[in-house]
Write a protein that holds these residues in place. Structure first.
Motif, PDB file in Angstrom:
ATOM      1  N   SER A 202       2.195  -2.800  -9.869  1.00 14.79           N
ATOM      2  CA  SER A 202       3.028  -2.068  -8.932  1.00 14.79           C
ATOM      3  C   SER A 202       2.179  -1.346  -7.881  1.00 14.79           C
ATOM      4  O   SER A 202       2.555  -1.274  -6.710  1.00 14.79           O
ATOM      5  CB  SER A 202       3.901  -1.060  -9.681  1.00 14.79           C
ATOM      6  OG  SER A 202       4.610  -0.223  -8.800  1.00 14.79           O
ATOM      7  N   LEU A 203       1.025  -0.827  -8.323  1.00 10.78           N
ATOM      8  CA  LEU A 203       0.157  -0.121  -7.383  1.00 10.78           C
ATOM      9  C   LEU A 203      -0.441  -1.066  -6.347  1.00 10.78           C
ATOM     10  O   LEU A 203      -0.735  -0.664  -5.214  1.00 10.78           O
ATOM     11  CB  LEU A 203      -0.958   0.592  -8.146  1.00 10.78           C
ATOM     12  CG  LEU A 203      -0.509   1.770  -9.027  1.00 10.78           C
ATOM     13  CD1 LEU A 203      -1.660   2.279  -9.876  1.00 10.78           C
ATOM     14  CD2 LEU A 203       0.070   2.886  -8.174  1.00 10.78           C
ATOM     15  N   LEU A 204      -0.618  -2.340  -6.716  1.00 12.30           N
ATOM     16  CA  LEU A 204      -1.157  -3.323  -5.782  1.00 12.30           C
ATOM     17  C   LEU A 204      -0.065  -3.994  -4.957  1.00 12.30           C
ATOM     18  O   LEU A 204      -0.292  -4.392  -3.820  1.00 12.30           O
ATOM     19  CB  LEU A 204      -1.930  -4.401  -6.547  1.00 12.30           C
ATOM     20  CG  LEU A 204      -3.324  -4.030  -7.043  1.00 12.30           C
ATOM     21  CD1 LEU A 204      -3.900  -5.158  -7.886  1.00 12.30           C
ATOM     22  CD2 LEU A 204      -4.245  -3.736  -5.872  1.00 12.30           C
ATOM     23  N   ASP A 631      -5.669 -14.062  -4.395  1.00 14.18           N
ATOM     24  CA  ASP A 631      -5.907 -13.317  -3.150  1.00 14.18           C
ATOM     25  C   ASP A 631      -5.093 -12.031  -3.097  1.00 14.18           C
ATOM     26  O   ASP A 631      -5.521 -11.034  -2.517  1.00 14.18           O
ATOM     27  CB  ASP A 631      -5.623 -14.186  -1.913  1.00 14.18           C
ATOM     28  CG  ASP A 631      -4.214 -14.752  -1.916  1.00 14.18           C
ATOM     29  OD1 ASP A 631      -3.720 -15.078  -3.004  1.00 14.18           O
ATOM     30  OD2 ASP A 631      -3.621 -14.873  -0.822  1.00 14.18           O
ATOM     31  N   GLU A 632      -3.909 -11.999  -3.714  1.00 15.63           N
ATOM     32  CA  GLU A 632      -3.105 -10.776  -3.721  1.00 15.63           C
ATOM     33  C   GLU A 632      -3.571  -9.768  -4.781  1.00 15.63           C
ATOM     34  O   GLU A 632      -3.550  -8.560  -4.539  1.00 15.63           O
ATOM     35  CB  GLU A 632      -1.628 -11.093  -3.981  1.00 15.63           C
ATOM     36  CG  GLU A 632      -0.867 -11.606  -2.775  1.00 15.63           C
ATOM     37  CD  GLU A 632      -0.969 -13.111  -2.636  1.00 15.63           C
ATOM     38  OE1 GLU A 632      -0.347 -13.664  -1.720  1.00 15.63           O
ATOM     39  OE2 GLU A 632      -1.692 -13.727  -3.456  1.00 15.63           O
ATOM     40  N   LEU A 633      -3.982 -10.254  -5.938  1.00 12.90           N
ATOM     41  CA  LEU A 633      -4.271  -9.351  -7.053  1.00 12.90           C
ATOM     42  C   LEU A 633      -5.752  -9.106  -7.276  1.00 12.90           C
ATOM     43  O   LEU A 633      -6.105  -8.159  -7.988  1.00 12.90           O
ATOM     44  CB  LEU A 633      -3.653  -9.915  -8.351  1.00 12.90           C
ATOM     45  CG  LEU A 633      -2.132 -10.074  -8.354  1.00 12.90           C
ATOM     46  CD1 LEU A 633      -1.666 -10.564  -9.714  1.00 12.90           C
ATOM     47  CD2 LEU A 633      -1.443  -8.765  -7.999  1.00 12.90           C
ATOM     48  N   GLY A 634      -6.612  -9.921  -6.717  1.00  9.82           N
ATOM     49  CA  GLY A 634      -8.048  -9.708  -6.911  1.00  9.82           C
ATOM     50  C   GLY A 634      -8.430  -9.752  -8.383  1.00  9.82           C
ATOM     51  O   GLY A 634      -7.954 -10.612  -9.134  1.00  9.82           O
ATOM     52  N   PRO A 635      -9.287  -8.813  -8.828  1.00 14.23           N
ATOM     53  CA  PRO A 635      -9.707  -8.828 -10.246  1.00 14.23           C
ATOM     54  C   PRO A 635      -8.570  -8.678 -11.238  1.00 14.23           C
ATOM     55  O   PRO A 635      -8.684  -9.113 -12.379  1.00 14.23           O
ATOM     56  CB  PRO A 635     -10.660  -7.622 -10.323  1.00 14.23           C
ATOM     57  CG  PRO A 635     -11.125  -7.394  -8.932  1.00 14.23           C
ATOM     58  CD  PRO A 635      -9.975  -7.774  -8.051  1.00 14.23           C
TER      59      PRO A 635
END
Length: 822
Positions: A202-204, A631-635
């Motif tokens: 949610s934070l991302l 690409d949206e969530l990264g690690p």
């Protein structure tokens, strides 16, 4: 030169002889603890002679003159075959692993001390009824009789592991059995991990539509829109993009990874849906694969009649199985019985936290953790009104906790008046579905779906305590919520009458695959997160595909390996790829892609271990999800290491604009979903070539989807792990009825690590034709021929007879143990 050669030969010969002597000595010491099944033994604590007849699969059939002595015999049999497993589980629940294994298990011990499950178990002893209290005490006496025998007769400390790890064995206590039940509840609970992941995501992804894509709700109405997680904590600095600091998972940790908090199948048919005119029940609970298995097959002869099925070493009950007149199965219910609360610390006094009435002091206690070969560690345990405070460094909690706050856990298994054991004992003694339903009202945790049959009726009920939440709860229990707001706090437990139940439905079939069972509005909703949206489709098809069922048709359904997910997703993700490529020469990526598509086009979705298509498909959708979310969530994408079918379906059907995931936001081009599908297939084929090589036709799913039954401790020791771990090629997959949950982790992402550790099919048209099996063998001793003998049958989809015929057990006996009172 000749003299040098002779001396080198002598040294080599001496080294070989010493090695042989060491190996023989180790074998001798280890074999001393192999249980002897054929003997007479004088024991303290038995009231009369107890007979333990082990059939040819080493399943004990326990005959005694009283129920008390029957439980005594079960305790002795458990300790005889699984003493190391029992001691390890007890130490885990107590938070005392580091006394044996050193600092590597310290984090697990700190967590278990903070949860304080063992104290809750100790206080729950008084919550049991008289029959259960007697069973717990008699069982403990039976375990202690085996411990005394080991000490008196120097039986190799009881198990080989005790030679490698100095773990003194204290006498067994009734609270130890209750603690193991609570430990199982922890292994079967994953709601708080889902809350953390939902908060991080949610934070991302503040767009609620995108959050609903990657963490989709099960089909059906009843889910309200969620608030933005950061919006729950105004004027607080949220760690929006904090990276995970959690290290490698402790293999002895009882807390499951996301997606591994239990799964199962259970289904029942009424007499009018049975070819034989009797009720039918099939059950296969899914747990982490271990050697030995979680389950231990046993039969008890009680005053109420014979009971046979799966027991858990350390617990005096047949947890699933059948009696003469009743059969029962368990599946994970996915009840939302855990809530995380963010607790605000008083900036002027860190010993206080905010409550609806103002600042209050934490309830605290100091606890000393002894560590092997190291300095003891003192931990200050803290509790709020909502529950124990969790370590900030575990489970990525630091990534969702504002500065100046801590996180507490509210959970039904923390109850100190937990009567679940009494419910389990009552279930064994019940003679009908009606009596079993009445007894089930005492279950607290772990919550399960209980499937029942007697000779005439069938039923299914959610058992376990359901938290009562306020309709105004800010996150509806789906996100960690401010613990100082009254509406976010639990308001006790709902009455047992609120638990959903189905009895003798018109269709004559009940069942559960961890699917969504009911569509009630919050707060009577049961859960927002369920364990299955796929297997239930195949199960429904198989159940409704024939008018009447037999034991064999239930076995066929239990072992079904067709993936409804593959049948749904392949036409979606490949719709623009089939028959559209230009001619390409052999050896080129384009030709290999065409070959893969040709294979998949003619595949029926069966995840058979001997076929190449399941591996190509599994690698493709894994690479596809990785490309969609990285690409949206990264690690954070690493936390989504299993394919979510509903997410991919939403994207390729463009539900609520979900196709936006296909565009790589860091590239200039605007990628389409067809582009991503083609690129991810190429990714998968490159990975397959690097990992397995050869032609696509020569691939075998079973080579990648090996079941790994790992020994919890010895399985990590070089050389020795080849003797104690069990590997088997298996069919099935993440979304088949014969479920084999994959690891999701490189370098073996398709390793089968979570599957049906027990299977049973019960037929009341001919009860003694009922069958069952466990995933390894009865013995926990790796030198025993019964360490993995049942695993060979399990891997082939075979079973052993589940009969209450005493003469049949005696006729095929491999030994009879007589426990004679001193």
């Amino acid at each position: 030169m000749a003299t040098l050669f002779r001396w080198l030969l002598r040294f080599a010969s001496m080294a070989i002889m010493l090695s042989v002597i060491v190996v023989l000595l180790v074998y001798y010491l280890a074999s001393r603890s192999l249980p002897e099944y054929d003997k007479d033994l004088a024991v303290a604590g038995a009231a009369a002679e107890i007979e333990i007849v082990r059939d040819n699969a080493a399943v004990p059939h326990i005959f005694a003159r009283s129920d008390r002595d029957a439980y005594f015999g079960l305790g002795y049999a458990h300790a005889q075959d699984r003493i190391w497993q029992m001691v390890l589980m007890r130490r885990t629940a107590q938070g005392r692993l580091s006394e044996v294994f050193g600092r590597r298990t310290l984090d697990t011990d700190i967590l278990m001390r903070r949860l304080d499950l063992y104290t809750a178990a100790t206080r729950s002893v008084d919550a049991q009824d008289a029959t259960t209290t007697q069973a717990l005490r008699a069982y403990a006496a039976g375990v202690n009789a085996r411990i005394a025998e080991i000490n008196d007769q120097s039986l190799g400390r009881g198990a080989p592991e005790f030679f490698l790890f100095n773990a003194p064995v204290a006498p067994w206590q009734p609270a130890d059995s209750l603690a193991i039940v609570k430990l199982m509840a922890l292994q079967l609970s994953g709601q708080f991990r889902d809350e953390i992941l939902r908060a991080r995501t949610s934070l991302l992804l503040p767009d609620p539509n995108r959050l609903a894509d990657i963490l989709p709700d099960m089909p059906g109405d009843g889910t309200a829109a969620l608030p933005d997680y950061a919006g729950l904590f105004p004027n607080r600095d949220m760690p929006r993009f904090a990276a995970s600091s959690e290290g490698p998972r402790d293999p002895l940790s009882p807390v499951p990874e996301r997606g591994l908090a239990g799964a199962s199948n259970a289904f029942a048919a009424a007499p009018d849906r049975s070819a034989g005119g009797g009720t039918l029940l099939a059950n296969d609970p899914h747990l982490g694969l271990t050697a030995p298995s979680t389950w231990y097959l046993a039969r008890l002869q009680l005053s109420s009649g014979g009971v046979i099925g799966g027991t858990i070493p350390g617990v005096p009950a047949v947890m699933l199985g059948r009696s003469q007149d009743l059969a029962w199965g368990l599946t994970s219910s996915y009840l939302d019985d855990q809530d995380l609360h963010i607790e605000e610390l008083n900036p002027e006094n860190s010993e206080q936290y905010r409550t609806p009435e103002g600042w209050a002091r934490f309830r605290t206690r100091r606890s000393i953790i002894e560590i092997k070969d190291d300095t003891p560690v003192t931990v200050t345990l803290r509790w709020t009104e909502n529950g124990p405070v969790l370590p900030r460094t575990r489970f990525d909690l630091e990534t969702i906790t504002p500065p100046g706050h801590v996180v507490s856990l509210n959970w039904t298994a923390l109850a100190e008046d937990d009567s679940s054991m009494s419910a389990a004992i009552g279930l064994m003694r019940a003679g009908s579905v009606e009596e079993a339903l009445e007894s089930s009202g005492r279950f607290v945790a772990p919550s399960q779906m209980l499937t029942l049959i007697d000779r005439d009726s069938i039923a299914m009920k959610l058992i376990g305590a359901m938290p009562a939440r306020d309709p105004a709860h800010q996150s509806q229990g789906r996100l960690p919520s401010p613990g100082w707001i009254e509406a976010n706090r639990w308001q006790g437990m709902l009455p047992d009458s609120a638990n959903p139940v189905w009895t003798d439905p018109d269709g004559g079939i009940v069942g559960n695959t961890n699917n969504k069972i009911i569509d009630r509005p919050f707060p009577m909703h049961v859960s927002f997160d369920w364990g299955d949206s796929q297997r239930v489709m195949r199960w429904t098809q198989l159940m409704q595909g024939r008018q009447v069922h037999t034991r064999d048709s239930f076995i066929e359904a239990q072992l079904d390996t067709v993936s409804p997910t593959a049948r749904t997703l392949l036409p979606l993700i490949g719709r623009d790829l089939w028959y559209t490529g230009e001619a390409a020469p052999d050896g080129t990526p384009e030709r290999r892609r065409q070959q893969a598509l040709d294979l998949l086009a003619n595949w029926n979705g069966e995840m058979n271990e001997h076929l190449p298509e399941p591996l190509i498909y599994a690698a493709w959708v894994r690479a596809l999800q990785e490309r969609l979310i990285r690409d949206e969530l990264g690690p954070l994408a690493e936390r989504f290491n299993h394919v979510e079918p509903l997410f991919i379906e939403r994207v390729f059907r463009n539900v609520d604009g979900a196709a936006v995931w296909c565009d790589v936001i860091r590239s200039v081009m605007v990628e389409t979903c067809s582009d991503i599908a083609r690129q991810s297939l190429d990714d998968a084929l490159v990975w397959i070539a690097e990992t397995y090589g050869g032609s696509l036709e020569s691939l075998r799913w079973g080579d990648a989807h090996q079941a790994l039954h790992a020994h919890a401790v010895l399985g990590e020791i070089p050389v020795l792990r080849h003797f104690v771990n069990i590997r088997q090629n298996t069919s099935g997959g993440d979304f088949t009825l014969e479920r084999g949950r994959t690891s999701g982790r490189d370098p073996e992402p398709f390793l089968n690590i979570h599957a049906a550790t027990y299977r049973g099919v019960y037929d009341f048209a001919d009860p003694d034709s009922s069958v069952f099996i466990s995933s390894t063998g009865q013995s926990g001793h790796f030198l025993s021929r019964h360490y993995d003998d049942l695993g060979t049958l399990w891997r082939r989809g075979e079973y052993i007879p589940m009969s209450l015929d005493a003469e049949l057990a005696r006729a095929a006996s491999i030994g009879v143990t007589r426990l004679i009172p001193e």
